[in-house]
Design a protein around this motif. Structure first.
Motif, PDB file in Angstrom:
ATOM      1  N   LEU A   1       0.832  -1.210   0.000  1.00  0.00           N
ATOM      2  CA  LEU A   1       0.000   0.000   0.000  1.00  0.00           C
ATOM      3  C   LEU A   1       0.865   1.258   0.000  1.00  0.00           C
ATOM      4  CD1 LEU A   1      -2.821  -1.025   2.516  1.00  0.00           C
ATOM      5  CD2 LEU A   1      -2.978  -0.853   0.016  1.00  0.00           C
ATOM      6  N   LEU A   2       1.981   1.221   0.744  1.00  0.00           N
ATOM      7  CA  LEU A   2       2.895   2.372   0.752  1.00  0.00           C
ATOM      8  C   LEU A   2       3.526   2.591  -0.626  1.00  0.00           C
ATOM      9  CD1 LEU A   2       4.889   2.244   4.129  1.00  0.00           C
ATOM     10  CD2 LEU A   2       3.410   4.079   3.294  1.00  0.00           C
ATOM     11  N   ILE A   3       3.908   1.499  -1.280  1.00  0.00           N
ATOM     12  CA  ILE A   3       4.504   1.614  -2.617  1.00  0.00           C
ATOM     13  C   ILE A   3       3.505   2.225  -3.598  1.00  0.00           C
ATOM     14  CG2 ILE A   3       5.340   0.295  -4.608  1.00  0.00           C
ATOM     15  CD1 ILE A   3       6.614  -1.652  -2.631  1.00  0.00           C
ATOM     16  N   LEU A   4       2.268   1.754  -3.563  1.00  0.00           N
ATOM     17  CA  LEU A   4       1.239   2.292  -4.451  1.00  0.00           C
ATOM     18  C   LEU A   4       0.998   3.777  -4.162  1.00  0.00           C
ATOM     19  CD1 LEU A   4      -1.304  -0.683  -4.471  1.00  0.00           C
ATOM     20  CD2 LEU A   4       0.293  -0.026  -6.278  1.00  0.00           C
ATOM     21  N   LEU A   5       1.053   4.150  -2.889  1.00  0.00           N
ATOM     22  CA  LEU A   5       0.913   5.560  -2.530  1.00  0.00           C
ATOM     23  C   LEU A   5       2.080   6.367  -3.077  1.00  0.00           C
ATOM     24  CD1 LEU A   5      -0.411   7.870  -0.914  1.00  0.00           C
ATOM     25  CD2 LEU A   5       0.917   7.121   1.079  1.00  0.00           C
ATOM     26  N   GLY A   6       3.305   5.835  -2.904  1.00  0.00           N
ATOM     27  CA  GLY A   6       4.482   6.530  -3.412  1.00  0.00           C
ATOM     28  C   GLY A   6       4.472   6.689  -4.916  1.00  0.00           C
ATOM     29  N   ILE A   7       3.940   5.685  -5.631  1.00  0.00           N
ATOM     30  CA  ILE A   7       3.830   5.761  -7.093  1.00  0.00           C
ATOM     31  C   ILE A   7       2.823   6.816  -7.502  1.00  0.00           C
ATOM     32  CG2 ILE A   7       3.046   4.493  -9.146  1.00  0.00           C
ATOM     33  CD1 ILE A   7       4.135   1.949  -7.790  1.00  0.00           C
ATOM     34  N   ALA A   8       1.719   6.918  -6.754  1.00  0.00           N
ATOM     35  CA  ALA A   8       0.617   7.799  -7.153  1.00  0.00           C
ATOM     36  C   ALA A   8       0.917   9.279  -6.911  1.00  0.00           C
ATOM     37  CB  ALA A   8      -0.647   7.404  -6.392  1.00  0.00           C
ATOM     38  N   ILE A   9       1.780   9.575  -5.942  1.00  0.00           N
ATOM     39  CA  ILE A   9       1.994  10.973  -5.552  1.00  0.00           C
ATOM     40  C   ILE A   9       2.463  11.872  -6.702  1.00  0.00           C
ATOM     41  CG2 ILE A   9       3.426  12.508  -4.128  1.00  0.00           C
ATOM     42  CD1 ILE A   9       3.291  10.315  -1.949  1.00  0.00           C
ATOM     43  N   PRO A  10       3.600  11.558  -7.399  1.00  0.00           N
ATOM     44  CA  PRO A  10       4.092  12.496  -8.428  1.00  0.00           C
ATOM     45  C   PRO A  10       3.129  12.726  -9.592  1.00  0.00           C
ATOM     46  CG  PRO A  10       5.815  10.958  -7.774  1.00  0.00           C
ATOM     47  CD  PRO A  10       4.528  10.444  -7.204  1.00  0.00           C
ATOM     48  N   PRO A  11       2.570  11.666 -10.252  1.00  0.00           N
ATOM     49  CA  PRO A  11       1.680  11.956 -11.385  1.00  0.00           C
ATOM     50  C   PRO A  11       0.412  12.702 -10.986  1.00  0.00           C
ATOM     51  CG  PRO A  11       1.677   9.598 -10.867  1.00  0.00           C
ATOM     52  CD  PRO A  11       2.769  10.214 -10.093  1.00  0.00           C
ATOM     53  N   LEU A  12      -0.139  12.395  -9.800  1.00  0.00           N
ATOM     54  CA  LEU A  12      -1.350  13.090  -9.363  1.00  0.00           C
ATOM     55  C   LEU A  12      -1.056  14.554  -9.042  1.00  0.00           C
ATOM     56  CD1 LEU A  12      -3.086  10.413  -7.080  1.00  0.00           C
ATOM     57  CD2 LEU A  12      -3.701  11.124  -9.404  1.00  0.00           C
ATOM     58  N   MET A  13       0.085  14.809  -8.393  1.00  0.00           N
ATOM     59  CA  MET A  13       0.466  16.188  -8.092  1.00  0.00           C
ATOM     60  C   MET A  13       0.759  16.966  -9.357  1.00  0.00           C
ATOM     61  SD  MET A  13       0.242  16.647  -4.843  1.00  0.00           S
ATOM     62  CE  MET A  13       1.180  18.156  -4.618  1.00  0.00           C
ATOM     63  N   LEU A  14       1.424  16.312 -10.328  1.00  0.00           N
ATOM     64  CA  LEU A  14       1.729  16.963 -11.597  1.00  0.00           C
ATOM     65  C   LEU A  14       0.460  17.266 -12.370  1.00  0.00           C
ATOM     66  CD1 LEU A  14       3.837  17.946 -13.606  1.00  0.00           C
ATOM     67  CD2 LEU A  14       3.976  15.629 -14.522  1.00  0.00           C
ATOM     68  N   ASN A  15      -0.473  16.310 -12.388  1.00  0.00           N
ATOM     69  CA  ASN A  15      -1.737  16.521 -13.091  1.00  0.00           C
ATOM     70  C   ASN A  15      -2.528  17.660 -12.442  1.00  0.00           C
ATOM     71  OD1 ASN A  15      -3.656  15.487 -15.183  1.00  0.00           O
ATOM     72  ND2 ASN A  15      -4.962  15.195 -13.393  1.00  0.00           N
ATOM     73  N   LYS A  16      -2.507  17.718 -11.103  1.00  0.00           N
ATOM     74  CA  LYS A  16      -3.190  18.791 -10.383  1.00  0.00           C
ATOM     75  C   LYS A  16      -2.580  20.147 -10.729  1.00  0.00           C
ATOM     76  CE  LYS A  16      -4.463  20.198  -5.685  1.00  0.00           C
ATOM     77  NZ  LYS A  16      -4.357  19.859  -4.234  1.00  0.00           N
ATOM     78  N   LYS A  17      -1.240  20.184 -10.809  1.00  0.00           N
ATOM     79  CA  LYS A  17      -0.540  21.424 -11.141  1.00  0.00           C
ATOM     80  C   LYS A  17      -0.877  21.882 -12.556  1.00  0.00           C
ATOM     81  CE  LYS A  17       4.158  23.333 -11.460  1.00  0.00           C
ATOM     82  NZ  LYS A  17       5.606  23.018 -11.314  1.00  0.00           N
ATOM     83  N   GLN A  18      -0.915  20.920 -13.512  1.00  0.00           N
ATOM     84  CA  GLN A  18      -1.233  21.266 -14.901  1.00  0.00           C
ATOM     85  C   GLN A  18      -2.668  21.758 -15.027  1.00  0.00           C
ATOM     86  OE1 GLN A  18      -0.237  17.575 -16.889  1.00  0.00           O
ATOM     87  NE2 GLN A  18       1.836  18.246 -17.359  1.00  0.00           N
ATOM     88  N   THR A  19      -3.589  21.150 -14.267  1.00  0.00           N
ATOM     89  CA  THR A  19      -4.990  21.588 -14.291  1.00  0.00           C
ATOM     90  C   THR A  19      -5.125  23.005 -13.751  1.00  0.00           C
ATOM     91  OG1 THR A  19      -5.729  19.306 -13.968  1.00  0.00           O
ATOM     92  CG2 THR A  19      -7.329  21.047 -13.492  1.00  0.00           C
ATOM     93  N   ARG A  20      -4.388  23.287 -12.669  1.00  0.00           N
ATOM     94  CA  ARG A  20      -4.420  24.624 -12.073  1.00  0.00           C
ATOM     95  C   ARG A  20      -3.858  25.664 -13.036  1.00  0.00           C
ATOM     96  NH1 ARG A  20      -2.312  23.233  -7.615  1.00  0.00           N
ATOM     97  NH2 ARG A  20      -0.156  23.824  -8.054  1.00  0.00           N
ATOM     98  N   GLN A  21      -2.779  25.297 -13.744  1.00  0.00           N
ATOM     99  CA  GLN A  21      -2.172  26.226 -14.709  1.00  0.00           C
ATOM    100  C   GLN A  21      -3.099  26.468 -15.890  1.00  0.00           C
ATOM    101  OE1 GLN A  21       1.509  24.193 -15.542  1.00  0.00           O
ATOM    102  NE2 GLN A  21       2.644  25.281 -13.934  1.00  0.00           N
TER     103      GLN A  21
END
Length: 298
Positions: free
Chosen positions: A272-292
């Motif tokens: 579960l920790l690995i899946l969380l670690g994998i999900a963090i960068p793409p989700l944060m990047l997608n959120k940043k691109q949506t905000r921009q």
């Protein structure tokens, strides 16, 4: 961006099924060298067919030479990891292999002369914690470890990080199947230098090895090499190595569902920790691109 991240994620999950298939093949009496050799040989034949069907295009010699380096890294991962498994408990070997996550991010930072983002650093920390738990490291400890095994394991991590880096940076003008074929051709030559290709003449293929070779080549050559060739150039080699950590959860889940192996609560927590670690960068990047994008509209 997310669709390319998903391709890299699926390619890594595909790698996760290899250990289970190899264990099944070994139960049938086949040796690891036969299984690995058939994986690369059949994968190479399939890529030749796909290239002839879809990628009939001349490729610059410079691009070919670049991709040969990627092929050395691909074969090195297979060779060093198998040598590590022969010297160490599998749980320790996989933890060593998964050092490729921070090595890949460090490699990208050195080449680009750019400090990794906070999201990537946090993700790496979470991944390493999850890897230690999922690999059963806390339960098994570091009993009687072989120095050679540790070295092989770390070399497998370095070569896997280099392979992902090569997938994202080299031969970008080369069609995907041609790119994959070039790297795998180099890998076949190197693997056959280390592991004898005697299975081609000793009758093992006709005794059922071809079925395992086909499954291994599909999950270990065709899907990940092609998906990495498409996805990593789009998401970047740093994020590509983080997404590559999906291999371990996939390997554990495959061993549970197919082989019926026991997985402890700590190991599930690590997954579960690995899946969380994998999900963090793409989700944060997608959120940043949506905000921009919203800011640009306003």
């Amino acid at each position: 961006m997310l669709k390319y991240a998903l391709l890299v994620f699926l390619g890594a999950c595909s790698y996760g099924g290899l250990s289970t298939i190899i264990k099944l093949g070994m139960k049938e009496g086949f040796q690891v060298s036969q299984l690995v050799g058939s994986q690369f040989f059949i994968g190479w034949l399939l890529l030749i067919l796909l290239t002839l069907l879809f990628n009939r295009k001349r490729v610059p010699v410079r691009s070919i030479l670049q991709l040969i380096a990627g092929g050395f890294a691909l074969s090195g991962t297979t060779i060093f990891y198998n040598l590590s498994v022969a010297e160490l408990p599998a749980s320790i070997a996989v933890v060593l292999l998964f050092q490729f996550t921070w090595i890949g991010v460090l490699l990208e930072a050195i080449v680009d002369r750019k400090k990794p983002s906070k999201e990537k650093i946090f993700s790496i920390v979470v991944l390493l914690m999850g890897t230690a738990l999922a690999g059963g490291l806390l339960e098994r400890g570091f009993e009687s470890l072989s120095l050679a095994g540790i070295l092989y394991g770390l070399l497998s991590a370095v070569t896997f990080a280099l392979y992902i880096f090569a997938s994202g940076r080299l031969g970008l003008d080369v069609p995907v199947f041609t790119k994959s074929l070039t790297m795998v051709t180099t890998a076949v030559i190197v693997v056959f230098t280390v592991f004898s290709p005697s299975f081609l003449v000793d009758g093992a293929l006709g005794q059922g090895l071809w079925m395992y070779g086909l499954a291994l080549s599909s999950l270990g050559i065709i899907i990940p090499v092609v998906f990495f060739s498409i996805g990593v150039p789009k998401v970047g080699s740093g994020l590509g190595t983080i997404l590559g950590a999906a291999e371990l959860p996939a390997a554990v889940i495959a061993s549970v569902t197919v082989l019926g192996e026991h997985v402890s609560t700590l190991q599930w927590s690590g997954i579960l920790l690995i899946l969380l670690g994998i999900a963090i960068p793409p989700l944060m990047l997608n959120k940043k691109q949506t905000r921009q994008a919203k800011a640009a509209v306003h």
